[in-house]
Design a protein around this motif. Structure first.
Motif, PDB file in Angstrom:
ATOM      1  N   ARG A  91       0.822  -1.135  -0.025  1.00  0.00           N
ATOM      2  CA  ARG A  91       0.229   0.071  -0.034  1.00  0.00           C
ATOM      3  C   ARG A  91       0.753   1.376  -0.085  1.00  0.00           C
ATOM      4  O   ARG A  91       0.430   2.319  -0.378  1.00  0.00           O
ATOM      5  CB  ARG A  91      -0.860  -0.072   1.480  1.00  0.00           C
ATOM      6  CG  ARG A  91      -2.070  -0.935   1.010  1.00  0.00           C
ATOM      7  CD  ARG A  91      -2.980  -0.852   2.211  1.00  0.00           C
ATOM      8  NE  ARG A  91      -4.163  -1.813   2.158  1.00  0.00           N
ATOM      9  CZ  ARG A  91      -5.297  -1.727   2.768  1.00  0.00           C
ATOM     10  NH1 ARG A  91      -5.269  -0.916   3.742  1.00  0.00           N
ATOM     11  NH2 ARG A  91      -6.145  -2.956   2.680  1.00  0.00           N
ATOM     12  N   ASP A  92       1.987   1.055   0.571  1.00  0.00           N
ATOM     13  CA  ASP A  92       2.778   2.497   0.428  1.00  0.00           C
ATOM     14  C   ASP A  92       3.844   2.524  -0.919  1.00  0.00           C
ATOM     15  O   ASP A  92       4.328   3.562  -1.096  1.00  0.00           O
ATOM     16  CB  ASP A  92       3.867   2.306   1.557  1.00  0.00           C
ATOM     17  CG  ASP A  92       4.766   1.178   1.670  1.00  0.00           C
ATOM     18  OD1 ASP A  92       4.812   0.511   0.652  1.00  0.00           O
ATOM     19  OD2 ASP A  92       5.618   1.078   2.377  1.00  0.00           O
ATOM     20  N   GLY A  93       3.532   1.513  -1.746  1.00  0.00           N
ATOM     21  CA  GLY A  93       4.222   1.785  -3.300  1.00  0.00           C
ATOM     22  C   GLY A  93       5.661   1.435  -3.107  1.00  0.00           C
ATOM     23  O   GLY A  93       6.277   1.756  -4.192  1.00  0.00           O
ATOM     24  N   ARG A  94       6.073   0.762  -2.215  1.00  0.00           N
ATOM     25  CA  ARG A  94       7.651   0.487  -2.162  1.00  0.00           C
ATOM     26  C   ARG A  94       8.053  -0.983  -2.862  1.00  0.00           C
ATOM     27  O   ARG A  94       7.570  -1.848  -2.464  1.00  0.00           O
ATOM     28  CB  ARG A  94       8.262   0.398  -0.801  1.00  0.00           C
ATOM     29  CG  ARG A  94       8.302   1.826  -0.209  1.00  0.00           C
ATOM     30  CD  ARG A  94       8.737   1.793   1.344  1.00  0.00           C
ATOM     31  NE  ARG A  94       9.036   3.195   1.702  1.00  0.00           N
ATOM     32  CZ  ARG A  94       9.080   3.313   3.049  1.00  0.00           C
ATOM     33  NH1 ARG A  94       9.366   2.536   3.685  1.00  0.00           N
ATOM     34  NH2 ARG A  94       9.471   4.811   3.428  1.00  0.00           N
ATOM     35  N   PRO A  95       8.537  -1.167  -4.023  1.00  0.00           N
ATOM     36  CA  PRO A  95       9.078  -2.184  -4.553  1.00  0.00           C
ATOM     37  C   PRO A  95       9.787  -2.936  -3.285  1.00  0.00           C
ATOM     38  O   PRO A  95      10.422  -2.599  -2.629  1.00  0.00           O
ATOM     39  CB  PRO A  95       9.864  -1.912  -5.518  1.00  0.00           C
ATOM     40  CG  PRO A  95       9.468  -0.403  -6.065  1.00  0.00           C
ATOM     41  CD  PRO A  95       9.223   0.313  -4.663  1.00  0.00           C
ATOM     42  N   PRO A  96       9.727  -4.196  -3.570  1.00  0.00           N
ATOM     43  CA  PRO A  96      10.368  -5.200  -2.612  1.00  0.00           C
ATOM     44  C   PRO A  96      11.796  -5.078  -2.886  1.00  0.00           C
ATOM     45  O   PRO A  96      12.407  -4.294  -3.989  1.00  0.00           O
ATOM     46  CB  PRO A  96      10.104  -6.762  -3.229  1.00  0.00           C
ATOM     47  CG  PRO A  96       9.511  -6.597  -4.587  1.00  0.00           C
ATOM     48  CD  PRO A  96       9.114  -5.226  -4.762  1.00  0.00           C
ATOM     49  N   ALA A  97      12.710  -5.443  -1.766  1.00  0.00           N
ATOM     50  CA  ALA A  97      14.149  -5.075  -1.860  1.00  0.00           C
ATOM     51  C   ALA A  97      14.750  -5.807  -3.006  1.00  0.00           C
ATOM     52  O   ALA A  97      14.395  -7.052  -3.438  1.00  0.00           O
ATOM     53  CB  ALA A  97      14.812  -5.635  -0.537  1.00  0.00           C
ATOM     54  N   GLY A  98      15.733  -5.050  -3.791  1.00  0.00           N
ATOM     55  CA  GLY A  98      16.167  -5.834  -4.963  1.00  0.00           C
ATOM     56  C   GLY A  98      15.566  -5.700  -6.259  1.00  0.00           C
ATOM     57  O   GLY A  98      15.965  -6.281  -7.201  1.00  0.00           O
ATOM     58  N   GLY A  99      14.403  -4.992  -5.878  1.00  0.00           N
ATOM     59  CA  GLY A  99      13.490  -4.780  -7.436  1.00  0.00           C
ATOM     60  C   GLY A  99      14.210  -4.018  -8.418  1.00  0.00           C
ATOM     61  O   GLY A  99      15.168  -3.239  -8.253  1.00  0.00           O
TER      62      GLY A  99
END
Length: 446
Positions: free
Chosen positions: A124-132
């Motif tokens: 919901r906060d729009g942060r891609p997963p780590a390593g994206g």
């Protein structure tokens, strides 16, 4: 009755556009009814193939449905991603596509019966997963440049082939001091709507502004890590700078080499294949445009790391990018899911707070100020859309089929909608390099 041309889709080339499941089901009917009830609130008119309509006749936004059942089914199955795919398949259209996207995308993103692949992918906060983000094959550096073919870029841009926001001549500048002490310059919207023949000069003005922020002048050792199609490093070289440009694309490497040679600047610009991690030596200035276009937050961090590593004391980084003013809007998150399938894996634009936090994590880098030119960027994309629409035959001759042309029209419309609706802002920021902290194990020189 609205007359519509039949649409055909090559499913071997576009398998994701196959007929979605659930057409005519209960969920799709509920979505259809809900949007129909919301038309007046949204300022929307929907025209159906049977000559019926929903919403006021003079509503500011008009949508024409070619295949209503497929349209509703795609919203149920894939949400805003399905909205884009439905447009690609020719199942709906609008006289002003950016306004339709600006109204429909938030409504779909908020509707519980529509799928939300963006939220599943980015949260919901729009942060891609780590390593994206997309990595180069050697896996030690990110790929900062978009993968849009040069042939396509030439169909919607001007002679500079610049793909970032232009700065038009009109529009007042206002200056303020932010709470954190940084200078903020805001460019008001152009006094009159720019025309397509204004775009080349406006792009050169945007480049010159960025180079000035970076302090690029005669003798400056300047690193350009996102050279685009050449305008930025060429303008730097024309100022007398010693320019190093790096690209991760062999297509760009060849095109840029030819362009620099034709301009007589191949001796002034050292061009190489690689990414930020491949660049060494000292620099007075680092300049980057849209480094998050394919790598998202990782792209921005890689440029900050490069600046931290290469800039001499009092050197500057000048960076042009799109940011989200706060946490990315739900519509922006869902549009990123569509873009990740067809345009870029970058994810939603980085939040401004996350960008400033990334700068703050460096012991040497300090944010000095930013220039905001969102309205100018929106006008830039409007002109791109007009140019691309007028060059449909040229696009077809180059092998871009009707689906791809609608894909790119939707991408441009989504970008403009984000800028005009406040989902994204266009900024040029300047970051200064402070003297390195003294080694605690040594005594200062008297």
């Amino acid at each position: 009755m609205v007359r519509l041309e039949p649409q055909t889709v090559d499913l071997d080339r576009w398998p994701a556009l196959a007929e979605p499941p659930g057409a005519g089901g209960q969920v799709t009917a509920e979505i259809a009814q809900a949007l129909r009830r919301s038309t007046r609130e949204l300022g929307l008119r929907i025209d159906y193939p049977d000559s019926s309509a929903a919403g006021d006749y003079d509503a500011p936004v008009r949508v024409v449905l070619h295949e209503p059942e497929l349209f509703w089914a795609r919203l149920a199955d894939a949400g805003v991603l399905g909205l884009g795919e439905s447009f690609m398949a020719g199942e709906w259209t609008s006289p002003v596509l950016r306004d339709a996207v600006g109204v429909l995308a938030p409504w779909v993103a908020a509707n519980a019966d529509c799928a939300h692949p963006g939220e599943r992918a980015y949260g919901r906060d729009g942060r891609p997963p780590a390593g994206g983000g997309r990595r180069r094959r050697d896996d030690h550096s990110v790929d900062l440049e978009d993968s849009v073919p040069g042939a396509l870029t030439s169909l919607y841009t001007d002679e500079t082939m610049s793909t970032s926001g232009a700065v038009f001549a009109s529009g007042a500048r206002t200056r303020a001091r932010a709470a954190d002490g940084t200078d903020v310059v805001h460019l008001d919207a152009p006094a009159t709507p720019p025309r397509r023949n204004d775009l080349g000069d406006a792009q050169r003005r945007a480049v010159d502004t960025l180079l000035t922020l970076a302090g690029v002048g005669r003798g400056s050792r300047t690193v350009v890590v996102t050279p685009g199609w050449g305008e930025l490093p060429m303008r730097a070289a024309e100022r007398g700078a010693h320019v190093r440009a790096v690209t991760g694309s062999t297509e760009r490497l060849s095109a840029l080499g030819s362009r620099f040679a034709a301009a007589g600047l191949d001796e002034e610009i050292a061009l190489s294949l690689g990414g930020p991690a491949d660049v060494g030596g000292a620099a007075d200035a680092v300049v980057a445009v849209d480094p998050a276009s394919t790598a998202g937050a990782r792209g921005l961090v890689s440029v900050l790391d490069l600046a931290d590593r290469l800039l001499v004391d009092a050197g500057r980084l000048a960076l042009a990018t799109l940011v989200s003013p706060g946490r990315p809007a739900p519509a922006l998150i869902e549009l990123a899911a569509w873009a990740s399938r067809y345009v870029s894996e970058a994810g939603p634009p980085v939040a401004w707070a996350d960008l400033t936090d990334a700068v703050g994590r460096s012991e040497r880098l300090t944010l000095r100020g930013r220039l905001e030119s969102t309205s100018h960027h929106a006008e830039t994309v409007r002109l791109w859309s007009e140019t691309f629409a007028n060059r449909g035959r040229d696009a077809a001759a180059l092998g871009f089929d009707a689906v791809y042309r609608r894909l790119w029209a939707f991408q441009l419309a989504s970008t403009e909608a984000g800028l005009r609706r406040g989902w994204t802002e266009s900024v040029q920021l300047v970051v200064g390099a402070d003297p390195s902290p003294a080694d605690p194990g040594t005594s200062p020189t008297p």
